[in-house]
Write an enzyme that holds these catalytic residues in place. Structure first.
Site, mmCIF file in Angstrom:
data_model
loop_
_atom_site.group_PDB
_atom_site.id
_atom_site.type_symbol
_atom_site.label_atom_id
_atom_site.label_comp_id
_atom_site.label_asym_id
_atom_site.label_seq_id
_atom_site.Cartn_x
_atom_site.Cartn_y
_atom_site.Cartn_z
ATOM 1 C CB SER A 1 -0.882 -0.017 1.254
ATOM 2 O OG SER A 1 -1.490 1.227 1.482
ATOM 3 C CE1 TYR B 1 -4.968 -1.898 4.691
ATOM 4 C CE2 TYR B 1 -3.825 0.116 4.062
ATOM 5 C CZ TYR B 1 -4.477 -1.055 3.712
ATOM 6 O OH TYR B 1 -4.630 -1.381 2.379
#
Length: 270
Positions: free
Chosen positions: A152, A165
Site C-alpha cells: 500500500s 494498517y
C-alpha cells in the site's frame, strides 16, 4: 517469437477474491486464459463472482477460506490441487482495517486500541504469511511460480490515522523482499516474489473515509486528490496490467520488488 505475457492455463489463486480489487483482477486473468481460484469468507458473493466469470467464458472456482487458519488454508490447497493439479501463482489480496486501529482526527495515539491494532496486523501480515507458506510448497516442487503480495501507499509514507494498517503493509513490503531472497537462494530462481502497492482506489473499506454519501470528497479525499498528479482515484481495472506482468514470463528476472500503481501519489512534490 514467444508471447511473454501468455498466462493461458495458469492456475492463479487469489485470497481476498471477493473484494472490489480481487474480483476485478480475477475476472481479467480468467478472460486472459488463466484458471482462477477466488478465495474469501463470503461464500454467497464468491460463488456469484465465479458464476459471473464462467458466464463470460472464463474458468473460475470459489473456495471459502480463513487466511488466519492454517488448517482451512491447507484444505484450500488440497481442493485446488484436486481440481487443477498445480498452483502457478498466488495473489495475497486479503486484508483490511478496523476502527480501533485507526486514530480519529480529533483523537490521539492514546486512543489506539491495541487489541484491534494486533488484529489488523494479523489479518494483513500474518494473513499473507500463512497462505504463502502453504501455497508455496507446490511451487517449490514444480520449480516455478509467482507470488504477488498486496502492499500500500501507507507502507511508503507515514500517513495520519491508519496506524495499524500502515504498520501491517510496511511489514508486507519487508516480507516480500525477505521471501524473494529466501526462495531464490534456498529453492529456485524459478519462483518470483513481488508486491503491488496500489494508490487510492475506492473500495468497500475506504469509500466512507474518502467520499461523502453524495459522492463528493471528504477532507481526507481532497488531500489524496491534491497529492495525486493524475487528480483522480484509481480504477480497479488499472491494477490488472501490472498483476499480469508480475505473474507472467515477462517478469522472469524480477523479484523482491514493490510495483507502485498510484497515479503519481508517491512521487508527488510541492
Amino acid at each position: 517469437m514467444k508471447n511473454l505475457f501468455d498466462i493461458q492455463g495458469q492456475v492463479v489463486v487469489i485470497t481476498g477474491g471477493t473484494g472490489v480489487l480481487g474480483r476485478e483482477i480475477g475476472e481479467y486473468l480468467a478472460l486472459q486464459g488463466a484458471k482462477v481460484v477466488l478465495m474469501g469468507r463470503n461464500e454467497k458473493t464468491g460463488k456469484q463472482i465465479a458464476d459471473d466469470i464462467r458466464g463470460k467464458g472464463g474458468e473460475a472456482m470459489f473456495l471459502r477460506t480463513d487466511v488466519m487458519n492454517p488448517e482451512v488454508v491447507e484444505q484450500n490447497l488440497q481442493d485446488v490441487l484436486s481440481a487443477y493439479g498445480k498452483v502457478d501463482a498466488l495473489l495475497n489480496a486479503a486484508g483490511g482495517n478496523m476502527p480501533g486501529a485507526t486514530i480519529a482526527p480529533t483523537g490521539t495515539f492514546f486512543d489506539l486500541k491495541v487489541e484491534e491494532f494486533e488484529r489488523v496486523l494479523n489479518v494483513n501480515l500474518t494473513g499473507t504469511v500463512i497462505p504463502t507458506q502453504i501455497f508455496l510448497r507446490p511451487m517449490v516442487e514444480a520449480g516455478k511460480g509467482a507470488i504477488v503480495n498486496f502492499s500500500s501507499m501507507a507502507a511508503f509514507r507515514p500517513m495520519t490515522r491508519v496506524c495499524g494498517y500502515a504498520a501491517a503493509k510496511a511489514g508486507i513490503s519487508n516480507f516480500t523482499a525477505f521471501l524473494a531472497n529466501e526462495v531464490a537462494t534456498k529453492f529456485t530462481s524459478g519462483i518470483r516474489v513481488n508486491a503491488i502497492a496500489p494508490g487510492f482506489f475506492l473500495t468497500n473499506q475506504n469509500r466512507a473515509l474518502l467520499t461523502n454519501p453524495d459522492g463528493s470528497l471528504t477532507p481526507r479525499g481532497e488531500d489524496v486528490i491534491r497529492q495525486t498528479p493524475f487528480k483522480r482515484f484509481g480504477r480497479p481495472e488499472e491494477l490488472c496490467g501490472t498483476i499480469h506482468y508480475l505473474i507472467s514470463e515477462a517478469s522472469a528476472f524480477v523479484t523482491g520488488t514493490v510495483a507502485v500503481v498510484d497515479g503519481g501519489f508517491n512521487a508527488f512534490a510541492m
